[in-house]
Design a protein around this motif. Structure first.
Motif, short mmCIF file in Angstrom:
data_model
loop_
_atom_site.label_atom_id
_atom_site.label_comp_id
_atom_site.label_asym_id
_atom_site.label_seq_id
_atom_site.Cartn_x
_atom_site.Cartn_y
_atom_site.Cartn_z
N SER A 23 0.86 -1.22 0.05
CA SER A 23 -0.06 -0.14 0.04
C SER A 23 0.81 1.20 -0.14
CB SER A 23 -0.95 -0.05 1.33
OG SER A 23 -1.67 1.38 1.37
N THR A 24 1.98 1.14 0.71
CA THR A 24 2.75 2.45 0.89
C THR A 24 3.57 2.71 -0.45
OG1 THR A 24 3.22 2.30 3.14
CG2 THR A 24 5.07 3.30 2.03
N ARG A 25 3.86 1.54 -1.20
CA ARG A 25 4.59 1.40 -2.43
C ARG A 25 3.79 2.18 -3.53
NH1 ARG A 25 9.18 0.64 -5.05
NH2 ARG A 25 8.99 0.04 -7.42
N GLN A 26 2.51 1.87 -3.39
CA GLN A 26 1.64 2.39 -4.54
C GLN A 26 1.43 3.92 -3.94
OE1 GLN A 26 -2.24 0.00 -4.90
NE2 GLN A 26 -3.30 1.64 -5.77
N ARG A 27 1.11 4.30 -3.01
CA ARG A 27 0.98 5.71 -2.63
C ARG A 27 2.17 6.26 -3.18
NH1 ARG A 27 0.22 4.95 2.40
NH2 ARG A 27 1.67 6.07 3.50
N ILE A 28 3.41 5.79 -3.11
CA ILE A 28 4.69 6.32 -3.47
C ILE A 28 4.62 6.70 -4.92
CG2 ILE A 28 7.26 6.19 -3.75
CD1 ILE A 28 6.91 4.96 -0.64
N LEU A 29 4.24 5.60 -5.63
CA LEU A 29 4.12 5.57 -7.10
C LEU A 29 3.32 6.56 -7.59
CD1 LEU A 29 4.88 1.91 -8.05
CD2 LEU A 29 6.55 3.43 -8.03
N ASP A 30 2.05 6.49 -6.85
CA ASP A 30 1.05 7.68 -7.34
C ASP A 30 1.45 9.04 -7.11
OD1 ASP A 30 -0.73 5.63 -7.98
OD2 ASP A 30 -1.82 5.98 -6.13
N ALA A 31 2.11 9.31 -5.87
CA ALA A 31 2.91 10.55 -5.78
C ALA A 31 3.71 10.81 -6.83
CB ALA A 31 3.39 10.48 -4.21
N ALA A 32 4.66 9.79 -7.15
CA ALA A 32 5.79 10.20 -7.97
C ALA A 32 5.34 10.55 -9.27
CB ALA A 32 6.67 8.84 -8.17
N ALA A 33 4.08 9.88 -9.83
CA ALA A 33 3.51 10.03 -11.03
C ALA A 33 2.92 11.51 -11.05
CB ALA A 33 2.37 9.24 -11.17
N ALA A 34 2.41 12.07 -9.78
CA ALA A 34 1.82 13.43 -9.86
C ALA A 34 3.05 14.24 -10.12
CB ALA A 34 1.14 13.41 -8.74
N CYS A 35 4.37 14.14 -9.29
CA CYS A 35 5.42 15.13 -9.05
C CYS A 35 5.94 15.16 -10.57
CB CYS A 35 6.27 14.58 -8.04
SG CYS A 35 5.62 14.88 -6.47
N PHE A 36 6.19 13.99 -11.19
CA PHE A 36 6.83 13.68 -12.53
C PHE A 36 6.15 14.85 -13.45
CE2 PHE A 36 9.27 9.96 -11.14
CZ PHE A 36 10.35 10.68 -10.53
N ALA A 37 4.84 14.36 -13.41
CA ALA A 37 3.93 15.06 -14.49
C ALA A 37 3.70 16.39 -14.24
CB ALA A 37 2.53 14.33 -14.43
N ARG A 38 3.75 16.90 -13.01
CA ARG A 38 3.67 18.41 -12.87
C ARG A 38 4.98 19.13 -12.87
NH1 ARG A 38 1.38 17.84 -7.95
NH2 ARG A 38 3.40 17.70 -6.86
N SER A 39 5.96 18.41 -12.40
CA SER A 39 7.36 19.17 -12.45
C SER A 39 8.56 18.49 -13.59
CB SER A 39 7.90 19.20 -11.17
OG SER A 39 7.05 19.76 -10.27
N GLY A 40 8.17 17.47 -14.11
CA GLY A 40 9.16 16.99 -14.88
C GLY A 40 10.19 16.31 -13.99
N TYR A 41 10.96 15.26 -14.60
CA TYR A 41 11.93 14.43 -14.18
C TYR A 41 12.94 15.10 -13.28
CZ TYR A 41 15.15 10.56 -13.38
OH TYR A 41 16.11 9.41 -12.73
N ALA A 42 13.62 16.12 -14.11
CA ALA A 42 14.61 16.59 -13.54
C ALA A 42 14.23 17.60 -12.26
CB ALA A 42 15.53 17.70 -14.43
N GLY A 43 13.02 18.30 -12.71
CA GLY A 43 12.26 18.97 -11.39
C GLY A 43 11.76 18.73 -10.10
N THR A 44 11.82 17.05 -10.13
CA THR A 44 11.32 16.36 -9.01
C THR A 44 12.13 15.85 -8.12
OG1 THR A 44 9.23 15.87 -10.25
CG2 THR A 44 9.91 14.34 -8.18
N SER A 45 12.42 15.95 -6.83
CA SER A 45 13.22 15.39 -5.91
C SER A 45 12.69 14.30 -5.17
CB SER A 45 13.91 16.49 -5.06
OG SER A 45 12.64 17.07 -4.09
#
Length: 219
Positions: A23-45
């Motif tokens: 469940s935690t991993r799924q939440r992290i991947l959902d968050a990663a998807a949102a961040c990458f889509a919003r800020s790009g790969y280089a712009g996401t930490s």
């Protein structure tokens, strides 16, 4: 003699921990998807992903480096699973192929691809951008594109089996049709028509059905 109650408790706790980790991993991947889509790969930490997911940076690190989170986020957003199997091999692919009615089959296939493009909108651009500068992401992208080619050849084979395309075509023509389908239902077509031109998803799906009918299908 082992206490059966103790063994059962350990098994229960182990299962519970595994479910919590998933469940935690799924939440992290959902968050990663949102961040990458919003800020790009280089712009996401990793800190950005941690904040979005509501977990610690250490927890994010335990789930993999940023490039692995990008791939996992894309796979999960596209098909609902991190599994790197082709769509033809996946549960949803088998369900679509099991539909007996040809019209319903085509509609189901197009709906799946359209919705997958919607869910990965923005994330695909980050994937391409990261691949241009990170050789390991490039390898992941090449693997994804190879699976994509297999999927469209499988789609053509299914259409041929159903009599929706000419069964007398040769292998070069089959590959041409697979390439045409890949182009028409690509993430780029969704981005241009829905993201940039403002088409509704209903209009987009209708356009895909009509265009595939003219370019690929024989009936």
């Amino acid at each position: 003699m082992p206490d059966s109650r103790t063994s059962a408790t350990r098994a229960y706790n182990s299962t519970l921990r595994a479910e919590q980790a998933a469940s935690t991993r799924q939440r992290i991947l959902d968050a990663a998807a949102a961040c990458f889509a919003r800020s790009g790969y280089a712009g996401t930490s990793l800190a950005d992903i941690a904040g979005e997911a509501g977990v610690s940076v250490e927890t994010v690190k335990l789930n993999g480096p940023k490039r692995e989170l990008l791939l996992g986020a894309f796979e999960q957003a596209f098909s609902g699973s991190e599994s790197r199997e082709t769509i033809a091999e996946s549960e949803v692919g088998r369900e679509i192929r099991a539909v007996a009615d040809d019209e319903e089959f085509v509609a189901g296939y197009i709906h799946f691809v359209a919705e997958a493009n919607r869910r990965t909108s923005g994330l695909w651009a980050s994937f391409l951008s990261a691949a241009s500068s990170d050789p390991l992401v490039r390898e992941s992208l090449d693997d994804l594109l190879a699976r994509r080619r297999v999927d469209f050849r499988a789609a053509v084979a299914e259409l041929e089996r159903r009599g929706l395309i000419d069964p007398a075509i040769d292998d070069d023509r089959r590959q041409e049709l697979a390439d045409a389908m890949s182009f028409l239902v690509s993430p780029e077509s969704h981005e241009q028509l829905v993201g940039q031109s403002g088409w509704s998803m209903q209009h987009y799906e209708s356009w895909l059905r009509d265009t595939l009918g003219r370019v690929v299908f024989t009936r």
